[in-house]
Design a protein around this motif. Structure first.
Motif, PDB file in Angstrom:
ATOM      1  N   LEU A 196       0.820  -1.211   0.000  1.00  0.00           N
ATOM      2  CA  LEU A 196       0.000   0.000   0.000  1.00  0.00           C
ATOM      3  C   LEU A 196       0.857   1.267   0.000  1.00  0.00           C
ATOM      4  O   LEU A 196       0.355   2.369   0.200  1.00  0.00           O
ATOM      5  CB  LEU A 196      -0.926   0.002   1.212  1.00  0.00           C
ATOM      6  CG  LEU A 196      -1.967  -1.136   1.235  1.00  0.00           C
ATOM      7  CD1 LEU A 196      -2.754  -1.103   2.531  1.00  0.00           C
ATOM      8  CD2 LEU A 196      -2.905  -1.055   0.043  1.00  0.00           C
ATOM      9  N   ASP A 197       2.149   1.097  -0.223  1.00  0.00           N
ATOM     10  CA  ASP A 197       3.048   2.252  -0.139  1.00  0.00           C
ATOM     11  C   ASP A 197       2.597   3.396  -1.042  1.00  0.00           C
ATOM     12  O   ASP A 197       2.801   4.565  -0.732  1.00  0.00           O
ATOM     13  CB  ASP A 197       4.481   1.834  -0.511  1.00  0.00           C
ATOM     14  CG  ASP A 197       5.073   0.951   0.585  1.00  0.00           C
ATOM     15  OD1 ASP A 197       4.471   0.931   1.687  1.00  0.00           O
ATOM     16  OD2 ASP A 197       6.092   0.284   0.338  1.00  0.00           O
ATOM     17  N   ALA A 198       1.967   3.041  -2.165  1.00  0.00           N
ATOM     18  CA  ALA A 198       1.564   4.082  -3.118  1.00  0.00           C
ATOM     19  C   ALA A 198       0.481   4.994  -2.562  1.00  0.00           C
ATOM     20  O   ALA A 198       0.247   6.076  -3.087  1.00  0.00           O
ATOM     21  CB  ALA A 198       1.088   3.435  -4.417  1.00  0.00           C
ATOM     22  N   ILE A 199      -0.191   4.551  -1.504  1.00  0.00           N
ATOM     23  CA  ILE A 199      -1.230   5.423  -0.937  1.00  0.00           C
ATOM     24  C   ILE A 199      -0.898   5.809   0.507  1.00  0.00           C
ATOM     25  O   ILE A 199      -1.784   6.018   1.333  1.00  0.00           O
ATOM     26  CB  ILE A 199      -2.636   4.791  -1.039  1.00  0.00           C
ATOM     27  CG1 ILE A 199      -2.677   3.414  -0.378  1.00  0.00           C
ATOM     28  CG2 ILE A 199      -3.089   4.691  -2.486  1.00  0.00           C
ATOM     29  CD1 ILE A 199      -4.099   2.840  -0.302  1.00  0.00           C
ATOM     30  N   THR A 200       0.388   5.910   0.795  1.00  0.00           N
ATOM     31  CA  THR A 200       0.801   6.424   2.100  1.00  0.00           C
ATOM     32  C   THR A 200       0.265   7.847   2.261  1.00  0.00           C
ATOM     33  O   THR A 200       0.342   8.648   1.333  1.00  0.00           O
ATOM     34  CB  THR A 200       2.339   6.434   2.196  1.00  0.00           C
ATOM     35  OG1 THR A 200       2.794   5.103   2.024  1.00  0.00           O
ATOM     36  CG2 THR A 200       2.798   6.979   3.532  1.00  0.00           C
ATOM     37  N   ILE A 201      -0.271   8.138   3.426  1.00  0.00           N
ATOM     38  CA  ILE A 201      -0.850   9.470   3.615  1.00  0.00           C
ATOM     39  C   ILE A 201       0.253  10.518   3.647  1.00  0.00           C
ATOM     40  O   ILE A 201       1.324  10.279   4.214  1.00  0.00           O
ATOM     41  CB  ILE A 201      -1.727   9.519   4.889  1.00  0.00           C
ATOM     42  CG1 ILE A 201      -2.609  10.762   4.875  1.00  0.00           C
ATOM     43  CG2 ILE A 201      -0.874   9.472   6.151  1.00  0.00           C
ATOM     44  CD1 ILE A 201      -3.787  10.674   5.835  1.00  0.00           C
ATOM     45  N   GLY A 202       0.022  11.646   3.007  1.00  0.00           N
ATOM     46  CA  GLY A 202       1.070  12.651   2.906  1.00  0.00           C
ATOM     47  C   GLY A 202       0.767  13.900   3.716  1.00  0.00           C
ATOM     48  O   GLY A 202      -0.341  14.076   4.220  1.00  0.00           O
ATOM     49  N   ALA A 203       1.776  14.763   3.840  1.00  0.00           N
ATOM     50  CA  ALA A 203       1.566  16.039   4.518  1.00  0.00           C
ATOM     51  C   ALA A 203       0.845  16.988   3.562  1.00  0.00           C
ATOM     52  O   ALA A 203       1.012  16.897   2.360  1.00  0.00           O
ATOM     53  CB  ALA A 203       2.899  16.629   4.941  1.00  0.00           C
ATOM     54  N   PRO A 204       0.055  17.887   4.094  1.00  0.00           N
ATOM     55  CA  PRO A 204      -0.609  18.867   3.235  1.00  0.00           C
ATOM     56  C   PRO A 204       0.420  19.778   2.568  1.00  0.00           C
ATOM     57  O   PRO A 204       1.460  20.072   3.139  1.00  0.00           O
ATOM     58  CB  PRO A 204      -1.474  19.669   4.219  1.00  0.00           C
ATOM     59  CG  PRO A 204      -1.563  18.834   5.446  1.00  0.00           C
ATOM     60  CD  PRO A 204      -0.315  18.036   5.515  1.00  0.00           C
TER      61      PRO A 204
END
Length: 932
Positions: free
Chosen positions: A263-271
Motif C-alpha cells: 500500500l506504499d503508493a497510498i501512504t498518507i502525505g503532509a498537506p
DNA sequence: CTGCTAGCATA
DNA sequence: GTATGCTAGCAGA
C-alpha cells in the motif's frame, strides 16, 4: 499507540452529497449567486479535516465514482436509473474538490468503469489480509457488508461506528450475511429491487431462522403469507440482485495504485501548505487561509486554526493518554485538565489572561437561569486543549475541590474585563449564571448559537448539532452523563472525571465551531451586521430578563377565585343541559355528548378525522343549541385561569414577586424572539375579560409602566420593500392606512369610507402580510371565495407595486432557496421547491411573510439595543422589562416619564431610515393595561 | 413518564 | 393565509 498500521478509506461520492447539502449556499463572491458555488468544497474540506483529526492513518485514499458505465449497468440496465442528475452547482465543484483533497495529502482515486464501492472493497480486503486495520468512512449503509474483524465503517457526521458487533446490533444479522440481507431487502437508492413487502425486520428474521440466503431460497415453499408468496415470485431475480449488491473485492486497480498488494503508493502525505493557501484564497475561504498562515508561523494561541495540519503542528496525533480524561475525547488528540489545586489554577488563569479569545462554559444546578448555581467552569484557549474547574461536586467519591467563592473572586477581574474577549454557546444563559454569583461578565464577543442562527436559521442550534455539522465531531451527550426524565441526576452528582471530560469537550467544541463559522460571517457584510445585532440584542435581552416584571399576586388571586366560581357554575349548567356530568375539557367526551347524545350536526373534522369542536364550530352550533355557548365561555375562562392567573403567580420569585421570562433568541425562523416560562408575548388583550390580566403587571411604589409600540410596522415595511407609490403616499401623508385601502378598493372618497369597509380593508391588509389566498380571505370575512378573489384583484390593481413585489419575492425564493430582510437577514425556505403542492404553497406564503415579519424583528432589535444604550447613559432608573414583537415595555420612576416620552419613541422611529417614516407611540399608566 | 392532538392566547 | 408557546387530555409505554 499500537504498532499496527491503519488504512483509511473515504467514500468520496457519499461525502460529496453530504457536503453539498449540509452547507449553506456559499459563493466565491459572497452573496453573488452568479459566482461559482463553493459550499460543497468548503464542506468537503471540513469533513476531511475532521476525519483526519479523528482517525490516525498510515495509508489513505479518497475514492470517487468515475464517469461511465460499469459491469452493473451491463447486467441490469435499470441500475441507478431513477437517480436525479447531479445538480449543476455540485458538478462544477467536483474538479476543485479533487484538487483540494490531493493538496491536503490524500490519494484521490476515480477509476473509470469501477464504482467507488468496489475500489474501496478491493483495497479494504487487500489491506485486511495483511493484518492492516481498515477504517472506511461513508454515510452509506451498503458498505456494511465489508465489515469484519479488521474492517470497520464509521460515519463521521453522526459518529456511528459499524464494527462486527455494531452491524449485528443495527441490522440483526451478522456482517457476513449483510449481502444476503441487502439482496432480500433491495436498495431503493440504486433502484435494485429485493423481495416485495420484505423490509429489514422480515429479512433479518428469515436469515436468523435459516442461516443464509441460499437456505431461505431452498425453503421458499415453506414460508407462509404474502411475504412467502413474494419470495417465490422473486426467486429468479435474487441471483442477479445479489450480484448487483455484492461489493467487488478483486478489481484490477493496475495503473491506479502501483505495487499492490503493497500500500506504499497510498501512504498518507503532509498537506501542501503553500498551494493549499493559494487554493483557499482563490475560493474565498479566508478563515482557512488565515488559519494556514498561522499554522506555519508562530501566531497567538487563540488564532490557531480549528484544525491544525498534521505534519506542521507535529504532535497532533501524539499520545496524550497521560491526561486523566483524554480517553473520553474518543479519537481526537486532546488535553483536558481538571483543576483541583491553586498551582494549576494560577497556571490556567495566566493562560486566560494572555489569550486573545477564550471559550467558556458553566455547569450548573439548574436549567432555570435565574436559580442556577455554578457547579463547575471549563475553558478552552486552543483547539484540543481545555480545563475544568470543579467547584461544587458532591457525589460519593467527589475529591476535595477549590472553594467556589474564592475561585470566582480570583476569576472575576478577568471575567469582568471587557478587553478580555470571551466566547460561548448561548452566552445569555452563562451571563445569568455568573450574575447569580454577583459577577457581571464583560467582553462576551461571540456566541456560536447566534452564529448558527444567522447563517442557517432553519437548522438546530444546540452545541451537539453544531459540532456534528461543522466539525464532524460527536461527543458525550448530557443524557449519557446525567440520564433523563425522572432518573436524571443533578450535575453536582456526576463524578468529577466524567464531568470534566464533558465540560471541557463543550468548551473545546465551542471554539472549534466558532473557528468554522466566524470566517463565514466575517466574509459577508450583511450577515456580519445581523450577527453583531444579535450579539448586542443578547445583552439587552439579558438585562430585560434580569429585570423581570413585578406581578400583583393578590389581584391575580382574586381573579383566579372569581374565574373558578364562574367555571363551576358553567359546569353545573352544562351538566344540566347534557343530562349528565362530563369533562368539558375533553374534546373526546365533548364529541360524544354533542354529536351522539344531543344529535348536533358535524360541522367540520379535525386533522385526524375527529369531529371538531373548536371555537368556529361552537359559534355555529350556538345558533341552534344552548350547550355550545356555555362551553365557549367555559373554554375561555379555563384558559385564562389555567394559563395566566394561576400560572403567573406560581412563576414569580417569592422574594421579589417578579417573573423572569426567557426570551429564545434562536428559535423563530423569521428572526423574531419567542418568550417562555412564562410566555409574556401572548398575554390577552382582545377581550375585556382577558385584558384584566394586564392589570396585574404593575410597577413598584413611585414607579409606573410605559409601553411604546410601533404603529403598522409590517405594512410600512411592505410599503418600503415594494416601493408601491400609493402605499408610500398613504404613509407619507399620515393617513389611516386601513381607511386609505378601503377608499381605493371600494372606490370611494376617504371621508366616505364606512366602518364596515374599513374593517374589510383591515382584514385584506393583514391577509397580504400573511401571503393570503382568496380562500383564506373569504373564510375570514365570511364571504364567497369569488368575492374575496375580486377584492384581491381590485387591491392589486390599485397597488400594482405590491403585486410585483410579491411575485418577485416568490421567484427569488425559488431560485435562491431563501429570502432576505431589508437588513440582509436570510430566511431559508427548504420547501419552496417541494414536489408536494400544499407544502410548496405553504413555503410560498412564508416567503411573502418572512421579509416583513423578519424586518420588523430586525428593527425592534436595533431599537432595543439603541434604547438600552441611551437609557444606561442618561436615565439608569428606567428598566426595559418586556418585548412583544412590536412593543417595548418599561418600568420607570414617575419622575422619568417626561424624558421617556420625549426620547424613546423618537429613538425607535429613527433606528433606520426607510422609504416611509416609522412611527412609535407611547402610553404610561400604573399597570400594563392602563399603559396603552 | 413521554409524546401527541386539539384548542387557543399574542403579534 | 404568517410566526410562536402553553394547557389538558389521552394513548402507549
Amino acid at each position: 499507540m499500537s504498532d499496527k498500521k491503519t488504512l483509511l478509506l473515504v467514500d468520496g461520492s457519499s461525502y460529496l452529497y453530504r457536503a453539498f447539502h449540509a452547507m449553506p449556499d456559499l459563493r466565491a463572491v459572497p452573496g453573488d449567486p452568479a459566482s461559482p458555488a463553493t459550499g460543497a468544497i468548503r464542506g468537503m474540506i471540513n469533513m476531511m479535516q475532521a476525519l483526519r483529526k479523528e482517525v490516525h492513518a498510515d495509508y489513505a485514499a479518497c475514492v470517487f465514482d468515475a464517469k461511465g458505465p460499469t459491469f452493473r449497468d451491463a447486467i441490469y440496465p435499470a441500475y441507478k436509473q431513477q437517480r436525479n442528475p447531479m445538480p449543476d452547482d455540485l458538478r462544477a465543484q467536483i474538479p476543485p474538490i479533487h484538487e483540494v483533497v490531493r493538496l491536503m495529502g490524500w490519494k484521490v482515486l476515480d477509476v473509470p468503469g469501477v464504482e467507488a464501492d468496489d475500489v474501496i472493497g478491493t483495497l479494504a480486503v487487500t489491506a485486511a489480509r495483511q493484518g492492516i486495520e481498515v477504517v472506511v468512512s461513508s454515510g452509506d449503509k451498503d458498505l456494511a457488508q465489508l465489515v469484519d474483524e479488521h474492517i470497520t465503517i464509521i460515519d463521521t457526521m453522526n459518529g456511528k461506528r459499524r464494527d462486527v458487533a455494531g452491524v449485528e446490533a443495527e441490522f440483526g444479522v451478522p456482517a457476513r450475511l449483510m449481502v444476503d440481507f441487502q439482496t432480500l431487502v433491495g436498495d431503493q437508492v440504486d433502484n435494485v429491487p429485493g423481495v416485495e413487502k420484505v423490509g429489514p425486520k422480515t429479512a433479518a428474521k428469515w436469515l436468523q431462522e435459516y442461516g443464509s440466503l441460499d437456505a431461505v431460497v431452498a425453503s421458499a415453499d415453506k414460508i407462509k403469507g404474502v411475504a412467502g408468496e413474494n419470495l417465490r415470485k422473486a426467486l429468479d431475480w435474487l441471483p442477479t440482485g445479489r450480484q448487483l449488491l455484492t461489493i467487488k473485492t478483486d478489481c484490477d486497480l493496475n495503473g491506479w495504485v502501483e505495487g499492490l498488494p503493497s500500500l506504499d503508493a497510498i501512504t498518507i502525505g503532509a498537506p501542501d501548505a503553500p498551494r493549499l493557501k493559494d487554493f483557499y484564497e482563490q475560493y474565498g475561504f479566508k478563515g482557512l487561509a488565515r488559519a494556514l498562515g498561522d499554522a506555519t508561523s508562530s501566531a497567538p494561541v487563540a488564532a490557531t486554526p480549528a484544525v491544525a495540519m498534521p505534519g506542521q503542528s507535529g504532535d497532533l496525533f501524539a499520545d496524550h493518554s497521560a491526561s486523566p480524561v483524554a480517553e473520553a475525547a474518543q479519537h481526537r488528540a486532546v488535553v483536558y485538565d481538571t483543576i483541583l489545586n491553586w498551582t494549576d489554577f494560577d497556571h490556567w488563569l495566566q493562560r486566560l489572561q494572555k489569550a486573545e479569545l477564550v471559550a467558556l462554559d458553566t455547569e450548573t444546578t439548574s436549567l432555570d437561569e435565574m436559580r442556577a448555581e455554578i457547579v463547575g467552569i471549563s475553558f478552552s484557549v486552543q483547539p484540543g486543549e481545555a480545563a475544568y474547574i470543579p467547584l461544587a461536586h458532591a457525589g460519593p467519591d467527589a475529591p476535595a475541590q477549590l472553594p467556589r467563592d474564592e475561585v470566582l473572586a480570583r476569576l472575576a477581574p478577568w471575567l469582568e474585563d471587557g478587553k478580555r474577549h470571551k466566547l460561548g454557546q448561548h452566552i445569555k444563559y452563562d451571563r445569568h449564571v455568573f450574575a447569580n454569583h454577583g459577577i457581571e461578565v464583560r467582553g462576551y464577543v461571540h456566541d456560536t448559537m447566534l452564529q448558527s442562527y444567522v447563517l442557517e436559521v432553519h437548522k438546530p442550534h444546540n452545541l451537539t448539532s453544531l459540532a456534528e455539522r461543522h466539525t464532524g465531531r460527536t461527543g458525550i451527550s448530557y443524557e449519557d452523563l446525567c440520564g433523563k426524565g425522572a432518573h436524571q441526576i443533578p450535575f453536582a452528582q456526576v463524578p468529577v472525571d466524567k464531568a470534566a471530560a464533558y465540560s471541557c469537550e463543550d468548551s473545546d467544541q465551542t471554539l472549534d465551531v466558532h473557528n468554522a463559522l466566524w470566517p463565514l460571517l466575517q466574509a459577508d457584510d450583511k450577515l456580519r451586521f445581523i450577527y453583531e445585532l444579535e450579539i448586542a440584542s443578547s445583552e439587552a435581552l439579558f438585562r430585560i430578563e434580569r429585570n423581570g416584571v413585578l406581578i400583583d399576586a393578590p389581584t391575580l388571586a382574586a381573579q383566579s377565585h372569581e374565574l373558578g366560581q364562574r367555571i363551576v357554575q358553567l359546569e353545573t349548567d352544562a351538566y344540566a343541559i347534557a343530562g349528565q356530568p362530563f369533562n368539558l375539557s375533553s374534546p373526546k367526551q365533548l364529541g360524544e355528548i354533542f354529536f351522539d347524545k344531543l344529535g348536533m350536526p358535524v360541522v367540520k373534522k379535525t386533522a385526524t378525522g375527529a369531529r371538531s369542536t373548536d371555537e368556529e364550530v361552537l359559534e355555529k352550533l350556538a345558533e341552534d343549541y344552548p350547550l355550545p355557548a356555555k362551553l365557549l365561555e367555559h373554554r375561555s375562562l379555563v384558559k385564562l385561569k389555567g394559563t395566566y392567573t394561576d400560572k403567573l403567580a406560581q412563576l414569580a420569585l417569592p422574594r421579589t414577586g417578579r417573573v423572569h421570562t426567557h426570551y429564545a433568541q434562536a428559535v423563530a425562523v423569521t428572526g423574531r424572539l419567542s418568550s417562555n416560562d412564562p410566555n409574556l408575548q401572548n398575554i390577552p388583550i382582545r377581550t375585556a375579560e382577558g385584558r384584566r390580566i394586564r392589570e396585574a403587571f404593575v410597577a413598584p411604589a413611585g414607579c409606573v409602566i410605559a409601553s411604546a409600540d410601533y404603529s403598522q410596522i409590517e405594512l410600512r415595511i411592505m410599503a418600503h420593500l415594494s416601493g408601491d407609490h400609493a402605499l408610500l403616499h398613504a404613509f407619507h401623508a399620515g393617513l389611516d392606512v386601513h381607511r386609505a385601502t378601503a377608499a381605493e378598493v371600494f372606490g370611494v372618497a376617504l371621508d366616505q369610507v364606512t366602518s364596515e369597509q374599513r374593517r374589510y380593508a383591515k382584514v385584506i391588509n393583514f391577509g397580504l402580510i400573511y401571503g393570503m389566498s382568496s380562500f383564506g380571505l373569504a373564510k375570514n370575512l365570511g364571504i364567497e371565495t369569488k368575492a374575496a378573489a375580486a377584492y384581491i384583484d381590485r387591491y392589486f390593481q390599485r397597488y400594482p407595486g405590491v403585486k410585483q413585489y410579491m411575485d418577485e419575492t416568490k421567484a427569488a425564493a425559488k431560485s435562491m432557496g431563501y429570502v432576505e430582510t431589508v437588513f440582509g437577514r436570510r430566511l431559508y425556505l427548504p420547501e419552496i421547491n417541494s414536489p408536494n403542492g400544499p407544502r410548496r404553497a405553504g413555503a410560498e406564503r412564508a416567503a411573502i411573510n418572512a421579509p416583513m415579519q423578519g424586518t420588523a424583528a430586525d428593527l425592534i432589535k436595533m431599537a432595543m439595543v439603541a434604547v438600552q444604550k441611551e437609557v444606561d447613559a442618561h436615565q439608569p432608573g428606567i428598566k426595559m422589562i418586556m418585548q412583544v414583537h412590536d412593543e417595548l415595555v418599561f418600568e420607570l420612576p414617575e419622575g422619568d416619564v417626561d424624558w421617556l416620552k420625549s426620547h424613546i419613541p423618537r429613538l425607535m422611529a429613527e433606528v433606520a431610515a426607510l422609504k416611509v417614516p416609522l412611527l412609535a407611540e407611547v402610553g404610561v399608566g400604573p399597570n400594563w393595561d392602563k399603559a396603552h
